[in-house]
Design a protein around this motif. Structure first.
Motif, PDB file in Angstrom:
ATOM      1  N   GLY A 120      16.918  36.935  18.116  1.00  0.00           N
ATOM      2  CA  GLY A 120      16.014  35.794  17.938  1.00  0.00           C
ATOM      3  C   GLY A 120      15.964  35.398  16.317  1.00  0.00           C
ATOM      4  N   LEU A 121      15.837  36.490  15.486  1.00  0.00           N
ATOM      5  CA  LEU A 121      15.996  36.331  13.889  1.00  0.00           C
ATOM      6  C   LEU A 121      17.141  35.405  13.713  1.00  0.00           C
ATOM      7  CD1 LEU A 121      14.887  36.742  11.372  1.00  0.00           C
ATOM      8  CD2 LEU A 121      16.037  38.745  11.378  1.00  0.00           C
ATOM      9  N   VAL A 122      18.318  35.471  14.256  1.00  0.00           N
ATOM     10  CA  VAL A 122      19.472  34.851  14.014  1.00  0.00           C
ATOM     11  C   VAL A 122      19.502  33.460  14.553  1.00  0.00           C
ATOM     12  CG1 VAL A 122      22.062  34.507  14.279  1.00  0.00           C
ATOM     13  CG2 VAL A 122      21.150  36.934  13.932  1.00  0.00           C
ATOM     14  N   VAL A 123      19.125  33.262  15.748  1.00  0.00           N
ATOM     15  CA  VAL A 123      18.738  32.014  16.283  1.00  0.00           C
ATOM     16  C   VAL A 123      17.828  31.299  15.348  1.00  0.00           C
ATOM     17  CG1 VAL A 123      17.741  30.486  18.103  1.00  0.00           C
ATOM     18  CG2 VAL A 123      19.491  32.531  18.731  1.00  0.00           C
ATOM     19  N   LEU A 124      16.570  31.830  14.955  1.00  0.00           N
ATOM     20  CA  LEU A 124      15.585  30.987  13.993  1.00  0.00           C
ATOM     21  C   LEU A 124      16.175  30.382  12.970  1.00  0.00           C
ATOM     22  CD1 LEU A 124      12.327  30.826  14.035  1.00  0.00           C
ATOM     23  CD2 LEU A 124      12.673  32.827  12.529  1.00  0.00           C
ATOM     24  N   TYR A 125      16.869  31.207  12.172  1.00  0.00           N
ATOM     25  CA  TYR A 125      17.572  31.191  11.047  1.00  0.00           C
ATOM     26  C   TYR A 125      18.190  29.795  11.180  1.00  0.00           C
ATOM     27  CZ  TYR A 125      20.371  30.980   6.846  1.00  0.00           C
ATOM     28  OH  TYR A 125      21.134  30.230   5.477  1.00  0.00           O
ATOM     29  N   TYR A 126      19.397  29.668  12.001  1.00  0.00           N
ATOM     30  CA  TYR A 126      20.216  28.371  12.259  1.00  0.00           C
ATOM     31  C   TYR A 126      19.388  27.452  12.569  1.00  0.00           C
ATOM     32  CZ  TYR A 126      24.158  31.207  10.766  1.00  0.00           C
ATOM     33  OH  TYR A 126      25.386  32.004  10.152  1.00  0.00           O
ATOM     34  N   GLY A 127      18.113  27.526  13.582  1.00  0.00           N
ATOM     35  CA  GLY A 127      17.455  26.589  13.982  1.00  0.00           C
ATOM     36  C   GLY A 127      16.821  25.945  12.739  1.00  0.00           C
ATOM     37  N   ALA A 128      16.380  26.653  11.609  1.00  0.00           N
ATOM     38  CA  ALA A 128      15.548  26.180  10.589  1.00  0.00           C
ATOM     39  C   ALA A 128      16.722  25.412   9.613  1.00  0.00           C
ATOM     40  CB  ALA A 128      15.071  27.180   9.632  1.00  0.00           C
ATOM     41  N   GLU A 129      17.908  25.536   9.525  1.00  0.00           N
ATOM     42  CA  GLU A 129      18.767  24.936   8.949  1.00  0.00           C
ATOM     43  C   GLU A 129      19.097  23.698   9.448  1.00  0.00           C
ATOM     44  OE1 GLU A 129      20.592  25.237   6.140  1.00  0.00           O
ATOM     45  OE2 GLU A 129      20.540  27.391   5.543  1.00  0.00           O
ATOM     46  N   GLY A 130      19.257  23.554  10.906  1.00  0.00           N
ATOM     47  CA  GLY A 130      19.434  22.316  11.578  1.00  0.00           C
ATOM     48  C   GLY A 130      18.416  21.383  11.520  1.00  0.00           C
ATOM     49  N   THR A 131      17.167  22.213  11.591  1.00  0.00           N
ATOM     50  CA  THR A 131      15.700  21.060  11.507  1.00  0.00           C
ATOM     51  C   THR A 131      15.590  20.503  10.098  1.00  0.00           C
ATOM     52  OG1 THR A 131      14.691  22.700  13.151  1.00  0.00           O
ATOM     53  CG2 THR A 131      13.382  21.162  11.567  1.00  0.00           C
ATOM     54  N   LEU A 132      15.903  21.172   9.136  1.00  0.00           N
ATOM     55  CA  LEU A 132      15.961  20.455   7.804  1.00  0.00           C
ATOM     56  C   LEU A 132      16.732  19.643   7.407  1.00  0.00           C
ATOM     57  CD1 LEU A 132      13.898  21.007   5.473  1.00  0.00           C
ATOM     58  CD2 LEU A 132      15.694  22.556   4.419  1.00  0.00           C
ATOM     59  N   HIS A 133      18.116  19.938   7.960  1.00  0.00           N
ATOM     60  CA  HIS A 133      19.069  18.810   7.616  1.00  0.00           C
ATOM     61  C   HIS A 133      18.691  17.609   8.508  1.00  0.00           C
ATOM     62  CE1 HIS A 133      22.291  20.678   5.465  1.00  0.00           C
ATOM     63  NE2 HIS A 133      22.258  21.734   6.113  1.00  0.00           N
ATOM     64  N   GLY A 134      18.457  17.590   9.772  1.00  0.00           N
ATOM     65  CA  GLY A 134      18.277  16.657  10.427  1.00  0.00           C
ATOM     66  C   GLY A 134      17.063  15.651  10.185  1.00  0.00           C
ATOM     67  N   ALA A 135      15.968  16.413   9.828  1.00  0.00           N
ATOM     68  CA  ALA A 135      14.645  15.735   9.325  1.00  0.00           C
ATOM     69  C   ALA A 135      14.837  15.121   8.077  1.00  0.00           C
ATOM     70  CB  ALA A 135      13.634  16.988   9.228  1.00  0.00           C
ATOM     71  N   VAL A 136      15.433  15.512   7.060  1.00  0.00           N
ATOM     72  CA  VAL A 136      15.608  14.946   5.720  1.00  0.00           C
ATOM     73  C   VAL A 136      16.509  13.801   6.001  1.00  0.00           C
ATOM     74  CG1 VAL A 136      16.824  15.076   3.411  1.00  0.00           C
ATOM     75  CG2 VAL A 136      15.377  17.076   4.355  1.00  0.00           C
ATOM     76  N   SER A 137      17.714  13.958   6.783  1.00  0.00           N
ATOM     77  CA  SER A 137      18.518  12.805   6.893  1.00  0.00           C
ATOM     78  C   SER A 137      17.695  11.524   7.644  1.00  0.00           C
ATOM     79  CB  SER A 137      19.572  13.232   7.915  1.00  0.00           C
ATOM     80  OG  SER A 137      20.609  11.976   8.093  1.00  0.00           O
ATOM     81  N   ILE A 138      16.681  11.970   8.782  1.00  0.00           N
ATOM     82  CA  ILE A 138      16.222  10.950   9.241  1.00  0.00           C
ATOM     83  C   ILE A 138      15.122  10.235   8.326  1.00  0.00           C
ATOM     84  CG2 ILE A 138      14.408  10.618  11.113  1.00  0.00           C
ATOM     85  CD1 ILE A 138      15.704  12.431  12.849  1.00  0.00           C
ATOM     86  N   ALA A 139      14.444  10.995   7.695  1.00  0.00           N
ATOM     87  CA  ALA A 139      13.385  10.476   6.539  1.00  0.00           C
ATOM     88  C   ALA A 139      14.105   9.413   5.615  1.00  0.00           C
ATOM     89  CB  ALA A 139      12.981  11.765   5.678  1.00  0.00           C
ATOM     90  N   GLN A 140      15.274   9.719   5.026  1.00  0.00           N
ATOM     91  CA  GLN A 140      16.312   8.887   4.327  1.00  0.00           C
ATOM     92  C   GLN A 140      16.488   7.449   5.248  1.00  0.00           C
ATOM     93  OE1 GLN A 140      19.332  11.286   3.251  1.00  0.00           O
ATOM     94  NE2 GLN A 140      18.394  12.100   1.531  1.00  0.00           N
ATOM     95  N   ARG A 141      16.763   7.624   6.454  1.00  0.00           N
ATOM     96  CA  ARG A 141      17.129   6.600   7.324  1.00  0.00           C
ATOM     97  C   ARG A 141      16.084   5.562   7.809  1.00  0.00           C
ATOM     98  NH1 ARG A 141      22.242   5.615   8.360  1.00  0.00           N
ATOM     99  NH2 ARG A 141      23.760   7.331   7.868  1.00  0.00           N
ATOM    100  N   LEU A 142      14.708   6.263   7.630  1.00  0.00           N
ATOM    101  CA  LEU A 142      13.589   5.558   8.203  1.00  0.00           C
ATOM    102  C   LEU A 142      12.952   4.778   7.061  1.00  0.00           C
ATOM    103  CD1 LEU A 142      12.112   7.796  10.985  1.00  0.00           C
ATOM    104  CD2 LEU A 142      13.079   5.728  11.032  1.00  0.00           C
ATOM    105  N   GLY A 143      13.167   5.407   5.849  1.00  0.00           N
ATOM    106  CA  GLY A 143      12.692   4.901   4.624  1.00  0.00           C
ATOM    107  C   GLY A 143      11.327   5.531   4.444  1.00  0.00           C
TER     108      GLY A 143
END
Length: 322
Positions: free
Chosen positions: A12-35
């Protein structure tokens, strides 16, 4: 059985870490595209996503009739958000704070906490109370939408010029996969921890206030650690404050609508006041230079450790916390 629970926890700890990485990458990119700014994304999209474990676990608890666990989880999660997650983020990297947080979101989080305390003084969070809290949540959503639209054209243009590192489709995939990883990883860790605590004979409310609350706060913790290491204070602070508001005005409200929540006297005397104190102390901390420093993060963390220690002591001493 203990070995199996240990393996589940680590997976669960390993899955959680990589989930955090994916969430952050996706969220920041979406923020940039939505302005829109990272702060708005942190307060809304990331905050909701990292609150999904509380949402799924506590609705399930309400449907099973274990409302004490759900109440303890949400109150404990809000305390952990400030005393652990924000604290650890500040210790990793001092967090700059935007003035709009002090003018709007932090007061909203304090007001939400006071609303819950006020509705709980009669010993129950009724279905009517839950509907009232949901109405307050709708107002928060409307405010957040308007705030996002009112961001200056210059800020939006700067964000667009920052050129998102991923396409919209790829960003959505990263965000979705990351959020699923956060939920699954947290659920695995919580399952292992709760099973172990149950075998040890710990009460339901204490499990909710400590182990489950900490476990369901792991997505916020993982996301905030990753964001803090990159110096992204807006995501860290926005995630924590937004999550606190979501936990009370949305998730706790839904749980109350499903099954009225009895509120124990101990929660009224200790747990709810502690939750309010943790979020209220952010005002003087943030006003001091508009930054949450490392030593202030350490102070918050010390307060959380003290709260957690008291809960554990009470459980071991058998003072009737549930």
């Amino acid at each position: 059985q203990l070995l199996l629970l240990g393996v589940i926890f680590v997976v669960g700890l390993v899955v959680l870490y990589y989930g955090a990485e994916g969430t952050l990458h996706g969220a920041v990119s979406i923020a940039q595209r939505l302005g829109v700014s990272r702060l708005v994304i942190g307060l809304t999209l990331v905050a909701f996503g990292t609150s999904c474990p509380e949402l799924s676990l506590d609705i399930s608890a309400a449907l099973r009739g274990t409302t004490a666990l759900a109440f303890g989880d949400l109150v404990g999660s809000n305390i952990a958000n400030i005393g652990l997650i924000l604290a650890v983020g500040a210790i990793i990297c001092p967090l700059k704070v935007r003035m709009r947080l002090l003018r709007a979101e932090v007061p909203i989080a304090i007001a939400a906490s006071l609303i819950v305390l006020g509705l709980s003084v009669d010993g129950t969070l009724s279905r009517q109370d839950g509907i009232l809290m949901l109405a307050a949540f709708v107002l928060f959503v409307v405010y957040s939408y308007r705030a996002a639209r009112q961001e200056s054209a210059e800020v939006k243009e700067d964000l667009r010029d920052a050129a998102a590192e991923m396409t919209t489709k790829r960003s959505a995939v990263y965000l979705t996969a990351g959020l699923i990883g956060l939920v699954v990883g947290a659920q695995l860790m919580v399952y292992a921890a709760v099973e172990f605590a149950t075998l040890a004979g710990v009460s339901e409310l204490i499990i909710g206030l400590t182990i489950v609350a900490l476990g369901t706060s792991l997505p916020e913790l993982a996301t905030s650690i990753v964001a803090a290491r990159r110096g992204d204070a807006d995501i860290v602070v926005g995630n924590v404050i937004g999550s606190n508001i979501f936990n009370l005005l949305l998730i706790l409200a839904i749980v109350a609508v499903i099954a009225p929540l009895p509120v124990q006297s101990t929660s009224l005397r200790i747990d709810l006041p502690a939750m309010i104190a943790f979020v209220a102390i952010l005002v003087p901390i943030m006003l001091r230079g508009m930054v949450i420093s490392r030593w202030e993060g350490a102070l918050l963390l010390s307060g959380y450790v003290a709260f957690l220690g008291w809960q554990i002591y009470a459980a071991l001493a058998g003072h009737g916390f549930g």
